[in-house]
Motif scaffolding. Structure first.
Motif, PDB file in Angstrom:
ATOM      1  N   GLY A 153      -5.690  -8.887  -0.569  1.00  0.00           N
ATOM      2  CA  GLY A 153      -4.615  -9.859  -0.413  1.00  0.00           C
ATOM      3  C   GLY A 153      -4.714 -10.573   0.923  1.00  0.00           C
ATOM      4  O   GLY A 153      -5.771 -10.593   1.565  1.00  0.00           O
ATOM      5  N   GLU A 154      -3.598 -11.131   1.350  1.00  0.00           N
ATOM      6  CA  GLU A 154      -3.597 -11.963   2.568  1.00  0.00           C
ATOM      7  C   GLU A 154      -3.149 -11.123   3.760  1.00  0.00           C
ATOM      8  O   GLU A 154      -3.928 -10.341   4.295  1.00  0.00           O
ATOM      9  N   ALA A 155      -1.883 -11.262   4.151  1.00  0.00           N
ATOM     10  CA  ALA A 155      -1.350 -10.456   5.252  1.00  0.00           C
ATOM     11  C   ALA A 155      -0.023  -9.873   4.787  1.00  0.00           C
ATOM     12  O   ALA A 155       0.648 -10.457   3.936  1.00  0.00           O
ATOM     13  N   PRO A 156       0.366  -8.733   5.307  1.00  0.00           N
ATOM     14  CA  PRO A 156       1.632  -8.129   4.875  1.00  0.00           C
ATOM     15  C   PRO A 156       2.816  -9.056   5.144  1.00  0.00           C
ATOM     16  O   PRO A 156       2.826  -9.797   6.123  1.00  0.00           O
ATOM     17  N   GLU A 201       6.221  -5.206   3.272  1.00  0.00           N
ATOM     18  CA  GLU A 201       4.997  -4.422   3.469  1.00  0.00           C
ATOM     19  C   GLU A 201       4.941  -3.893   4.902  1.00  0.00           C
ATOM     20  O   GLU A 201       4.540  -2.754   5.145  1.00  0.00           O
ATOM     21  N   PRO A 221       0.599  -2.118   1.179  1.00  0.00           N
ATOM     22  CA  PRO A 221       0.375  -3.491   0.717  1.00  0.00           C
ATOM     23  C   PRO A 221       1.047  -3.776  -0.621  1.00  0.00           C
ATOM     24  O   PRO A 221       1.197  -2.871  -1.443  1.00  0.00           O
ATOM     25  N   PHE A 222       1.432  -5.001  -0.799  1.00  0.00           N
ATOM     26  CA  PHE A 222       2.061  -5.466  -2.039  1.00  0.00           C
ATOM     27  C   PHE A 222       3.219  -4.550  -2.453  1.00  0.00           C
ATOM     28  O   PHE A 222       3.221  -3.995  -3.546  1.00  0.00           O
ATOM     29  N   THR A 239      -5.859  -3.897  -0.544  1.00  0.00           N
ATOM     30  CA  THR A 239      -5.766  -4.078   0.905  1.00  0.00           C
ATOM     31  C   THR A 239      -5.526  -5.571   1.186  1.00  0.00           C
ATOM     32  O   THR A 239      -5.239  -6.329   0.260  1.00  0.00           O
ATOM     33  N   GLY A 240      -5.629  -5.966   2.455  1.00  0.00           N
ATOM     34  CA  GLY A 240      -5.445  -7.379   2.790  1.00  0.00           C
ATOM     35  C   GLY A 240      -6.469  -7.798   3.833  1.00  0.00           C
ATOM     36  O   GLY A 240      -7.081  -6.937   4.476  1.00  0.00           O
ATOM     37  N   HIS A 288      -2.132 -16.024  -5.661  1.00  0.00           N
ATOM     38  CA  HIS A 288      -1.327 -14.923  -5.105  1.00  0.00           C
ATOM     39  C   HIS A 288      -0.028 -14.813  -5.905  1.00  0.00           C
ATOM     40  O   HIS A 288       0.561 -15.836  -6.284  1.00  0.00           O
TER      41      HIS A 288
HETATM   42  N1  URA Z   1      -1.854  -9.000   1.650  1.00  0.00           N
HETATM   43  C1  URA Z   1      -0.924  -9.521   0.842  1.00  0.00           C
HETATM   44  O1  URA Z   1      -1.057 -10.611   0.340  1.00  0.00           O
HETATM   45  N2  URA Z   1       0.151  -8.772   0.590  1.00  0.00           N
HETATM   46  C2  URA Z   1       0.297  -7.555   1.086  1.00  0.00           C
HETATM   47  O2  URA Z   1       1.275  -6.915   0.771  1.00  0.00           O
HETATM   48  C3  URA Z   1      -0.679  -7.030   1.922  1.00  0.00           C
HETATM   49  C4  URA Z   1      -1.753  -7.776   2.195  1.00  0.00           C
END
Ligand code: URA
Length: 275
Positions: free
Chosen positions: A129-132, A136, A142-143, A174-175, A248
């Motif tokens: 994924g991207e970032a928490p 999260e 994550p997610f 993961t991200g 996403h």
């Molecule tokens: N990246 C995401 O897009 N979502 C998360 O929860 C963690 C990492």
């Protein structure tokens, strides 16, 4: 008889007394007019200059000290450090500890938790994924917010779950960044680049067959290409593995009509896994 009468009586005695008084510090004796010595004291009082108005004392000139030239502090190559820490990690637990100890990524200061991974390490499918986001960040998983719930529902439709115990039924998540971005902003390319050695090592150690890049920042982190709306559903390659870019789940929550495309992508993933 008083002293004055004695003095008058004897001129020599008077002169001796005068000299004695003089020796004691008396300078004025009989004057024509009385002298008020308090007025005299006021008249000759030195003018008090306010301290602030006084010119500052000029320090005595000293010969100038030779300028001390300090060397520049050594420049830290954060990416090189991330690479060597990541390479030294022999297990996922060691990798996680190395990331916890890494201090060069500014976003870490605004985050509550390191969001490392969830699901089954060793699963055939690894979702990046991207970032928490805020949830999260709070949970360190994550997610885990609404988008994560939608993601779970989507993958369950093709019989994949983060809770599954078998690699063929499971996903690992993961991200590209393990810390929430400042102000929940977009992941910055510099942060993604700095943390990429950890992501690469993470993928090596988890050893999935297939990567799914969830969202634009994930696609960029894995392939240095942007444009997930255009590239979604097209098989690509990253780090020697097949990679499927997908929208996403946050995008799907905002634009439910795009769920149709996500459904197509899930079917493509299912077909690939069945090959
Ligand atoms: N990246 C995401 O897009 N979502 C998360 O929860 C963690 C990492």
């Amino acid at each position: 008889m008083g002293i004055a009468q004695d003095i008058l009586a004897d001129w020599h005695a008077a002169q001796a007394a005068l000299l004695w008084q003089h020796e004691l510090g008396v300078e004025d004796w009989l004057l024509d007019a009385p002298l008020n010595r308090y007025d005299l004291a006021d008249a000759v009082k030195p003018v008090q200059v306010p301290v602030a108005a006084q010119p500052a004392p000029v320090p005595a000139a000293r010969p100038a000290a030779p300028a001390v030239v300090l060397p520049d502090p050594p420049k830290v190559d954060a990416v090189a450090e991330a690479r060597s820490l990541a390479a030294a990690a022999k297990t996922l637990n060691e990798l996680r500890a190395a990331m916890e100890a890494f201090e060069h990524c500014e976003i870490k200061r605004g985050a509550r938790n390191l969001v490392f991974a969830d699901g089954l390490a060793g699963a055939r499918v690894m979702i990046v994924g991207e970032a928490p986001g805020p949830e999260e960040d709070r949970e360190g998983r994550p997610f885990s917010g609404r988008a994560g719930q939608l993601l779970d529902e989507m993958f369950e439709t093709i019989n994949l779950s983060r809770a599954a115990a078998l690699p063929g039924d499971a996903v690992y998540l993961t991200g590209v960044l393990p810390w929430r971005c400042l102000g929940n902003g977009e992941p910055a390319p510099e942060d993604i680049a700095m943390m990429r050695p950890f992501l690469e090592r993470h993928i090596e150690l988890a050893a999935p067959e297939i990567l799914v890049a969830m969202g634009n920042a994930a696609l960029f982190g894995l392939t240095q290409t942007r444009g997930v709306a255009r590239l979604r559903g097209q098989w690509m390659e990253a780090l020697g593995r097949p990679l499927l870019p997908m929208l996403h789940p946050d995008t799907l929550l905002r634009t439910p009509i795009a769920k149709r495309e996500a459904w197509e992508d899930l079917l493509a993933l299912e077909a690939r896994l069945a090959q």
